[in-house]
Design an enzyme around this catalytic site. Structure first.
Site, PDB file in Angstrom:
ATOM      1  N   GLY A 117     139.970  95.980 -20.416  1.00 16.92           N
ATOM      2  CA  GLY A 117     140.570  96.762 -19.336  1.00 16.92           C
ATOM      3  C   GLY A 117     139.888  98.085 -19.092  1.00 16.92           C
TER       4      GLY A 117
ATOM      5  N   CYS B  15     122.407  89.770 -24.130  1.00 22.56           N
ATOM      6  CA  CYS B  15     121.142  89.673 -24.826  1.00 22.56           C
ATOM      7  C   CYS B  15     120.599  91.051 -25.153  1.00 22.56           C
ATOM      8  CB  CYS B  15     120.123  88.914 -23.974  1.00 22.56           C
ATOM      9  SG  CYS B  15     120.716  87.329 -23.363  1.00 22.56           S
TER      10      CYS B  15
END
Length: 633
Positions: free
Chosen positions: A365, A2
């Site tokens: 990653g 958000c």
């Protein structure tokens, strides 16, 4: 995922103008296109934009506690919210939703400001405590989610998830902070806690902040967590390998909880491939994966991504980006809100764009290189440190400083002959040497770039102070751990996580980072350096642990990185744009730069005398920032 924003008047209780907070919140619409709402109290306005991930129909924000005492706006994900929900319910707290936001609310009511110690996840939130008449603001331990704030001259305290939220306030002063210009041309980003603007700050990772009514001073943040720097080595390599996969799998599993489509980035490197391998073992359906390839072979890793996708039978999608994908230059400068010079922001933007066509959440990653010593610069730094230990500093300065000054910068030569930076670093102590190695423009290059007037304005300030503030904390660490710690406090948050947050949020995509689970970081940072960097191989402990899960050509091939072919661009299609940009009125009118040196950088590069691409890119992104955010000064 958000966007949050707020306005809090320190002394007055008059109503905040709805038009102002609405304008601020609309600047971050892309962070949460699914919903948006506001909360008003005397002297306070909170705003929220929502990207629905969990409890899609419930958990509206701003959210008020059942007892009506506190109100929260929250950006991020709390991965242990179900466990906390159970614990707090047993203590008598009511829950009206099934999401993680209300968990933070009740955790605050139970533990106060120490609620942060109970949260496992990525977050930036603000809690308005009506009883105490104060704002409590916190950011996650590693800085995955951003939080900017400012104290305006009229007594308003404002905050938001992006810097553009603050600059939307009509009273925000856009005067630039001189010292951050020195920082930017050293690192390619502006490190916490500062921003390019004098009036705005970043809340550092692992910090919390309390803003109280009638507090006349700029509130000071407090650190509640740090990367551990004291630990005992007591495990064998075999034990570490076994525990690494087990602990990483737990971190991955926690990040696979979502009520929307979920997938992963798959570059073909060790880190993203390892995440995909473990995801495939944790779910029965094929993992959604995506890759970006380049039409230039030297920059293309898609064949390795395909081999991992085939091994785990993922739903794999890839797109090829032209090596001449430089149309994003101005768009990126708008996106990042302040000068930002990592050219890999371009392919990162494209891979987020591709992923969002198919998923709303993607695992990455990021963080493994900093945690397990994956960057080549760690090996070079360690080799330099071995020489530092053999020779006292005074002798090294006598031997190497003159060599560093006179040795030519031979970018065209094989690496073994590019000794200028090494000679410079050898005449410095450990932290100074690493600072020199990390710099986009070295100290001598910055001295040539800046005008005489601007150097006087800096009054002796050096970007080395960014590293030196951590000197005491790293005093017990070995040279590799020192470099890793410095990267985790600066490069990881200022460059890598900033890049991913803005690029993903531009496409309303949530990115989750298993390697930066704070419990995994606490464990992983204690792995001995000699097990991470062995015979010149970085991330050795991670690679050995993943051997049963990934092919050797993915694990042990040379690291390619994720960047753009800048040197070619600036001698080809962008040659004219380089000159127009670096010598523009917006640049020359700042008073920061030596025009003669700007012309020298352009001339050397265009003639192939030196590879000045990193410097030129930094300058171009700075010019684009000036033109679009500051109005050309």
């Amino acid at each position: 995922m958000c966007g949050i924003a707020g306005i809090f008047h320190i002394s007055a209780n008059h109503q905040i103008e709805p038009e102002i907070i609405t304008t601020m919140n609309n600047r971050q619409f892309h962070r949460g296109p699914d919903a948006g709402d506001y909360f008003f109290d005397p002297g306070l306005a909170l705003a929220h934009r929502r990207l629905s991930i969990i409890d899609l129909e419930g958990s509206p924000q701003p959210m008020t506690s059942a007892c009506k005492r506190v109100v929260i706006v929250f950006n991020g994900e709390i991965y242990n919210f179900k466990e906390l929900h159970k614990e707090l319910s047993a203590k008598g707290y009511r829950f009206n939703t099934d999401g993680d936001t209300e968990t933070i609310v009740n955790a605050y009511l139970e533990w106060g400001e120490d609620c942060v110690h109970h949260l496992r996840g990525m977050f930036a939130f603000a809690i308005w405590d009506r009883n105490k008449q104060q704002l409590f603001i916190a950011r996650d331990r590693l800085g995955i989610k951003p939080l900017f704030y400012s104290r305006l001259d009229d007594g308003h305290f404002i905050f938001g998830s992006e810097l553009k939220v603050l600059t939307a306030h009509p009273l925000f002063d856009k005067s630039l902070r001189d010292t951050t210009i020195e920082d930017y041309f050293t690192f390619g980003y502006i490190p916490e806690p500062y921003t390019v603007y004098q009036q705005a700050y970043k809340l550092p990772p692992g910090h919390r902040l309390v803003v109280k009514k009638n507090d006349k001073q700029l509130p000071q943040s407090q650190e509640y967590w740090d990367v551990p720097t004291h630990f005992e080595y007591s495990r064998s390599a075999a034990e570490i390998n076994e525990q690494l996969v087990e602990r990483l799998k737990e971190a991955v599993a926690m990040r696979m909880v979502a009520d929307v489509e979920l997938g992963a980035f798959l570059s073909g490197g060790v880190d993203s491939s390892g995440v995909v391998a473990l995801m495939s073992q944790l779910q029965s359906d094929p993992v959604n994966t995506c890759s970006i390839g380049f039409d230039a072979k030297a920059f293309n890793e898609t064949e390795f991504a395909r081999s991992v996708a085939a091994r785990y039978q993922t739903n794999h999608r890839e797109e090829t980006v032209s090596q001449n994908d430089f149309e994003l230059i101005d768009e990126l400068a708008l996106l990042y809100d302040e000068p930002y010079a990592d050219s890999s922001a371009m392919p990162t933007y494209r891979v987020c764009e591709l992923a969002r066509k198919h998923v709303t959440v993607a695992l990455s990653g990021d963080g493994a290189d900093e945690l397990f010593a994956g960057y080549g610069r760690y090996r070079l730094h360690n080799n330099e440190e071995k020489i530092r230990k053999l020779l006292p500093l005074g002798l090294r300065k006598t031997l190497f400083a003159p060599l560093g000054a006179i040795y030519p910068k031979m970018d065209w030569a094989p690496k073994c002959f590019r000794a200028k930076t090494t000679f410079q670093s050898m005449a410095l102590d450990t932290i100074e040497g690493y600072h020199n190695s990390m710099s986009i423009l070295r100290k001598d290059e910055r001295q040539k770039l800046f005008s005489t007037d601007f150097k006087q304005r800096l009054n002796g300030y050096s970007s080395l102070e960014v590293f030196n503030q951590y000197k005491d904390k790293v005093s017990s660490l070995d040279p590799i751990k020192i470099a890793q710690y410095l990267d985790m406090k600066t490069y990881l948050v200022g460059d890598i996580l900033t890049k991913v947050d803005r690029a993903s949020m531009a496409h309303s995509l949530e990115v989750r980072v298993p390697f930066l689970d704070h419990k995994f970081v606490e464990w992983g940072f204690s792995v001995p350096s000699q097990l991470n960097l062995t015979l010149g191989v970085g991330k050795k402990s991670l690679k050995q642990a993943l051997e049963p899960h990934l092919p050797n050509d993915v694990l042990y091939r040379s690291k390619m990185g994720f960047s753009a072919p800048l040197a070619q661009w600036f001698r080809g299609e962008l040659k004219a744009k380089v000159e127009d940009s670096l010598l523009s009125k917006a640049m020359l009118n700042t008073g920061y730069f030596n025009e003669k040196q700007l012309r020298t950088l352009i001339d050397q590069h265009s003639k192939g005398i030196r590879d000045n691409s990193a410097s030129i890119w930094s300058l171009m992104m700075f010019e684009s920032f000036l033109r679009q955010h500051v109005g050309g000064q």
